[in-house]
Design a protein around this motif. Structure first.
Motif, PDB file in Angstrom:
ATOM      1  N   GLU A  72       0.934  12.526  -8.764  1.00 27.99           N
ATOM      2  CA  GLU A  72       0.209  13.750  -8.453  1.00 27.99           C
ATOM      3  C   GLU A  72       1.146  14.962  -8.451  1.00 27.99           C
ATOM      4  O   GLU A  72       0.789  16.038  -8.944  1.00 27.99           O
ATOM      5  CB  GLU A  72      -0.469  13.603  -7.087  1.00 27.99           C
ATOM      6  N   GLU A  98       2.155   1.754  -3.485  1.00 27.65           N
ATOM      7  CA  GLU A  98       1.102   2.281  -4.358  1.00 27.65           C
ATOM      8  C   GLU A  98       0.834   3.751  -4.078  1.00 27.65           C
ATOM      9  O   GLU A  98       0.723   4.569  -5.010  1.00 27.65           O
ATOM     10  CB  GLU A  98      -0.184   1.469  -4.169  1.00 27.65           C
ATOM     11  N   ARG A  99       0.741   4.094  -2.793  1.00 25.83           N
ATOM     12  CA  ARG A  99       0.459   5.485  -2.430  1.00 25.83           C
ATOM     13  C   ARG A  99       1.617   6.402  -2.815  1.00 25.83           C
ATOM     14  O   ARG A  99       1.397   7.540  -3.262  1.00 25.83           O
ATOM     15  CB  ARG A  99       0.194   5.574  -0.922  1.00 25.83           C
ATOM     16  N   THR A 100       2.832   5.894  -2.668  1.00 25.88           N
ATOM     17  CA  THR A 100       4.007   6.682  -3.064  1.00 25.88           C
ATOM     18  C   THR A 100       3.978   6.980  -4.557  1.00 25.88           C
ATOM     19  O   THR A 100       4.253   8.110  -4.982  1.00 25.88           O
ATOM     20  CB  THR A 100       5.293   5.922  -2.704  1.00 25.88           C
ATOM     21  N   LYS A 101       3.621   5.969  -5.356  1.00 22.27           N
ATOM     22  CA  LYS A 101       3.528   6.178  -6.802  1.00 22.27           C
ATOM     23  C   LYS A 101       2.427   7.182  -7.129  1.00 22.27           C
ATOM     24  O   LYS A 101       2.591   8.043  -8.002  1.00 22.27           O
ATOM     25  CB  LYS A 101       3.266   4.854  -7.512  1.00 22.27           C
ATOM     26  N   GLU A 102       1.291   7.055  -6.422  1.00 27.41           N
ATOM     27  CA  GLU A 102       0.197   8.001  -6.652  1.00 27.41           C
ATOM     28  C   GLU A 102       0.626   9.426  -6.322  1.00 27.41           C
ATOM     29  O   GLU A 102       0.319  10.369  -7.064  1.00 27.41           O
ATOM     30  CB  GLU A 102      -1.015   7.614  -5.800  1.00 27.41           C
ATOM     31  N   LEU A 103       1.351   9.580  -5.210  1.00 26.94           N
ATOM     32  CA  LEU A 103       1.817  10.912  -4.820  1.00 26.94           C
ATOM     33  C   LEU A 103       2.822  11.461  -5.824  1.00 26.94           C
ATOM     34  O   LEU A 103       2.812  12.651  -6.162  1.00 26.94           O
ATOM     35  CB  LEU A 103       2.443  10.866  -3.423  1.00 26.94           C
ATOM     36  N   GLN A 104       3.718  10.582  -6.308  1.00 21.95           N
ATOM     37  CA  GLN A 104       4.689  11.024  -7.314  1.00 21.95           C
ATOM     38  C   GLN A 104       3.998  11.462  -8.598  1.00 21.95           C
ATOM     39  O   GLN A 104       4.362  12.498  -9.183  1.00 21.95           O
ATOM     40  CB  GLN A 104       5.679   9.890  -7.602  1.00 21.95           C
ATOM     41  N   ARG A 127       0.826  -1.211   0.000  1.00 23.47           N
ATOM     42  CA  ARG A 127       0.000   0.000   0.000  1.00 23.47           C
ATOM     43  C   ARG A 127       0.858   1.258   0.000  1.00 23.47           C
ATOM     44  O   ARG A 127       0.536   2.246  -0.682  1.00 23.47           O
ATOM     45  CB  ARG A 127      -0.918  -0.001   1.220  1.00 23.47           C
ATOM     46  N   VAL A 128       1.961   1.216   0.761  1.00 24.34           N
ATOM     47  CA  VAL A 128       2.862   2.377   0.797  1.00 24.34           C
ATOM     48  C   VAL A 128       3.460   2.624  -0.580  1.00 24.34           C
ATOM     49  O   VAL A 128       3.576   3.768  -1.042  1.00 24.34           O
ATOM     50  CB  VAL A 128       3.968   2.164   1.847  1.00 24.34           C
TER      51      VAL A 128
END
Length: 285
Positions: A148, A140-146, A137-138
């Protein structure tokens, strides 16, 4: 009193103790100054019995104590070993180390200890599963933040481009001209140079718009911007000031003649025909 050697090996411990205490308790019989023999009195017999009984009790108590200590040590070892394994595994979990399942089958343990080990193995599996899921999950969220952040950076660059550049010709606009002109004037005394500003106003642009339409007029402005950029120096900057007006900022000119040469080249370039949609269009400036 004579005791045979074979007799000592044929009697028990209690009898042996009795004989030993009897020998000690016997008193000598002396007649006319001469020793006759040793005899055992009734008081001596009772004392011997009491002493031998006491020694037997102490010996049995000591033996029982030794056996109890040995059994306690064995039981403690059987119980403590799996508990230590659980403690070591718990420490590994706390320090984020890889946890191997505790091998409980090789140790004979009480039922409660075996159940504790089984529960701990299940807990370790759940902790490891939760850790893997959390890492996933971290990531995935890191990729989403990058992504974004990249999108916001693109949007920010686009907004900056729109704020400082003309959307049609992609040239810097009057807002950027104002900022860069201030910088150029501040550098001028230090470089001992001349700063020139050319204001260019197109002649006949309104008639082109009315005759051929705004689409042709927009294409004409794009070609005008391209021609001016082509003839000026690399150190000069072309701006769209607004409508059919352009500005050329000439920096680092050594003399006024250098500024005049750029102006003449610009006017000459704009005198030629512009071919738009198979139409030859002429304008002045």
């Amino acid at each position: 009193m004579v005791i045979k050697k074979d007799f000592l090996f044929s009697i028990g411990l209690r009898e042996l103790l009795f004989v030993a205490f009897t020998l000690v308790a016997m008193v000598p019989v002396v007649l006319l100054g001469f020793w006759v023999q040793h005899i055992l009195t009734d008081a001596g017999v009772e004392a011997v019995k009491a002493q031998s009984t006491m020694v037997m009790v102490y010996a049995i108590a000591l033996l029982v104590l030794i056996i109890a200590l040995f059994v306690s040590w064995k039981i403690t070892k059987l119980i403590v070993r799996p508990i230590r394994s659980v403690i070591h595994a718990a420490n590994d979990v706390a320090s984020n180390k890889h946890v191997n399942h505790i091998q409980s089958k090789s140790v004979v343990t009480p039922k409660e200890i075996t159940q504790l080990i089984t529960v701990f193995d299940q807990m370790a599996e759940k902790v490891e599963s939760a850790r893997i899921e959390l890492e996933h999950r971290v990531a995935e969220r890191t990729k989403e933040l990058q992504d974004e952040i990249k999108d916001r950076k693109k949007l920010q660059d686009k907004l900056m481009q729109m704020a400082n550049h003309d959307e049609l010709t992609k040239l810097p606009n009057r807002r950027l001209l104002s900022e860069q002109l201030k910088v150029a004037l501040l550098k001028q005394p230090r470089l001992n140079s001349i700063t020139g500003v050319l204001f260019i106003d197109l002649d006949g642009f309104k008639m082109v718009n009315d005759t051929y339409g705004h689409q042709v007029g927009d294409e004409l402005l794009i070609q005008v911007a391209s021609r001016i950029n082509y003839v000026v120096r690399t150190s000069d900057t072309v701006y769209r000031y607004g409508g059919d007006e352009f500005v050329v900022l000439i920096e680092d000119a050594l003399t006024e003649k250098d500024v005049k040469i750029v102006a003449e080249k610009t006017l000459t370039a704009l005198k030629g025909a512009f071919e738009i949609e198979q139409q030859q269009i002429y304008i002045g400036a």
